[in-house]
Enzyme design. Structure first.
Site, PDB file in Angstrom:
ATOM      1  N   HIS A 103       0.811 -17.323   1.808  1.00 25.00           N
ATOM      2  CA  HIS A 103       0.610 -15.972   2.283  1.00 25.00           C
ATOM      3  C   HIS A 103      -0.672 -15.763   2.999  1.00 25.00           C
ATOM      4  CE1 HIS A 103      -1.935 -16.608  -1.594  1.00 25.00           C
ATOM      5  NE2 HIS A 103      -2.475 -15.395  -1.227  1.00 25.00           N
ATOM      6  N   HIS A 151      -4.851 -22.256  -7.586  1.00 21.64           N
ATOM      7  CA  HIS A 151      -6.284 -22.084  -8.312  1.00 21.64           C
ATOM      8  C   HIS A 151      -6.313 -22.756  -9.492  1.00 21.64           C
ATOM      9  CE1 HIS A 151      -7.842 -18.904  -5.363  1.00 21.64           C
ATOM     10  NE2 HIS A 151      -6.636 -18.614  -5.351  1.00 21.64           N
ATOM     11  N   ASP A 200      -8.368 -17.321   1.986  1.00 18.18           N
ATOM     12  CA  ASP A 200      -8.601 -18.789   1.138  1.00 18.18           C
ATOM     13  C   ASP A 200      -7.669 -19.622   1.330  1.00 18.18           C
ATOM     14  OD1 ASP A 200      -7.558 -16.783  -0.660  1.00 18.18           O
ATOM     15  OD2 ASP A 200      -8.048 -18.171  -2.381  1.00 18.18           O
ATOM     16  N   HIS A 201      -6.418 -19.215   1.630  1.00 14.66           N
ATOM     17  CA  HIS A 201      -5.063 -20.150   2.009  1.00 14.66           C
ATOM     18  C   HIS A 201      -4.902 -20.296   3.532  1.00 14.66           C
ATOM     19  CE1 HIS A 201      -3.569 -19.080  -2.324  1.00 14.66           C
ATOM     20  NE2 HIS A 201      -4.632 -18.218  -2.077  1.00 14.66           N
ATOM     21  N   HIS A 252      11.324 -15.279  -0.586  1.00 15.32           N
ATOM     22  CA  HIS A 252      10.220 -14.283  -0.662  1.00 15.32           C
ATOM     23  C   HIS A 252      10.100 -13.596  -2.009  1.00 15.32           C
ATOM     24  CE1 HIS A 252       9.413 -10.012   0.847  1.00 15.32           C
ATOM     25  NE2 HIS A 252       8.288 -10.594   0.886  1.00 15.32           N
ATOM     26  N   ASP A 257      -0.087 -17.986  -4.962  1.00 17.64           N
ATOM     27  CA  ASP A 257      -0.920 -16.954  -6.036  1.00 17.64           C
ATOM     28  C   ASP A 257       0.083 -16.109  -6.713  1.00 17.64           C
ATOM     29  OD1 ASP A 257      -3.125 -18.028  -5.196  1.00 17.64           O
ATOM     30  OD2 ASP A 257      -4.013 -16.199  -4.357  1.00 17.64           O
ATOM     31  N   HIS A 273      -3.848 -14.315   2.633  1.00 16.67           N
ATOM     32  CA  HIS A 273      -5.315 -14.502   2.253  1.00 16.67           C
ATOM     33  C   HIS A 273      -6.146 -15.787   2.943  1.00 16.67           C
ATOM     34  CE1 HIS A 273      -4.298 -11.878  -1.489  1.00 16.67           C
ATOM     35  NE2 HIS A 273      -4.587 -10.896  -0.513  1.00 16.67           N
TER      36      HIS A 273
HETATM   37 ZN   LIG Z   1      -4.210 -14.514  -2.696  1.00 17.62          ZN
END
Ligand SMILES: [Zn+2]
Length: 263
Positions: free
Chosen positions: A61, A174, A65-66, A115, A136, A63
């Site tokens: 996705h 995480h 941090d990815h 998805h 996540d 974000h």
């Molecule tokens: Zn995320």
């Protein structure tokens, strides 16, 4: 793959990044694919240490941090970068929307792409034969926050995951396991498997080891977000939160809100 390749095991390493992210590295011989490389330098150090070279990137996705390391990693490398395109993510050259099957030939592996909106609207899950890379969405003993999607969407994504075989390894992004288990214990104080798991995971953290990957069977036994169909969980949501949930999805939504407030 050559005959020599087929006898080389695939190894999946957790590369720690930032404070609590893991970038997953799939390695067969000297070929490496990474999932959600938020930090290029952590991946480059791993490649250095293992003598590997990068053959593919998978993104769950949008974000940062990815995705933050993608452009540096693809610089001067002609490799496939799989990921969603609901939001533009720089560097993706194999756009996916879910429903596809992708192959990473140098590693001799393939994934079904699901998805799974909920945490974000663009979230994808990569489902292999015995493991999933779920970003996540599903965490060990928890699930991602609802930033863009609805509770019903996240519930559906988790329900679909929970139908996979017990031994499916859960590679989430995480290290939240111990904090998640403290919430799980508040939801189900009488669940002995949760109490035992807290001790086990605390020991692993004390030794500096990741608590991941998890296994789906363990998640079904200890993750409250996969247990919303149980009367004990909906009863607890009623007594602690005053929510009269009439279905597993309503219990899930109340549980997610409780976790957001939980300290
Ligand atoms: Zn995320």
């Amino acid at each position: 793959m050559s005959r020599a390749d087929s006898v080389q095991q695939m190894i999946v390493d957790a590369i720690p990044a930032f404070t609590d992210n893991y970038i997953w590295a799939l390695r067969r011989g000297d070929r490496v694919a990474v999932v959600d490389p938020g930090d290029a330098s952590a991946v480059l150090r791993h490649l250095d240490r293992t003598g590997g070279h990068l053959v593919a990137i998978l993104i769950t996705h949008h974000h940062g941090d990815h995705t933050g390391g993608i452009l540096e990693l693809v610089h001067e490398r002609d490799i496939p970068v799989f990921g969603p395109t609901v939001r533009p993510i720089g560097g993706i050259n194999r756009p996916l929307e879910g429903g596809e099957r992708i192959s990473i030939d140098p590693l001799g592996c393939a994934f079904d792409v699901w998805h799974a909106p909920g945490h974000t609207l663009d979230h994808l899950i990569y489902v292999g034969t015995d493991r999933v890379f779920c970003g996540d969405t599903l965490f060990a003993a928890g699930c991602g926050r609802l930033f863009e999607g609805t509770g019903a969407q996240m519930f559906d994504a988790l329900a679909r995951l929970s139908r996979l075989p017990d031994a499916t390894r859960i590679h989430c992004a995480h290290e939240y396991t111990v904090a998640n288990l403290r919430f799980a214990r508040a939801v189900e104080p009488d669940n002995a498997e949760i109490s035992e798991r807290i001790e086990r995971e605390l020991d692993r953290r004390a030794r500096g080891e990741p608590t991941l990957p998890s296994e789906l069977g363990l998640e079904r036994a200890t993750n409250p977000f996969l247990r919303c169909h149980l009367p004990a969980v909906s009863e607890r949501v009623r007594s602690v939160r005053g929510v009269d949930a009439r279905s597993p999805v309503e219990t899930f939504i109340a549980l997610r809100q409780w976790k957001d407030d939980f300290r």
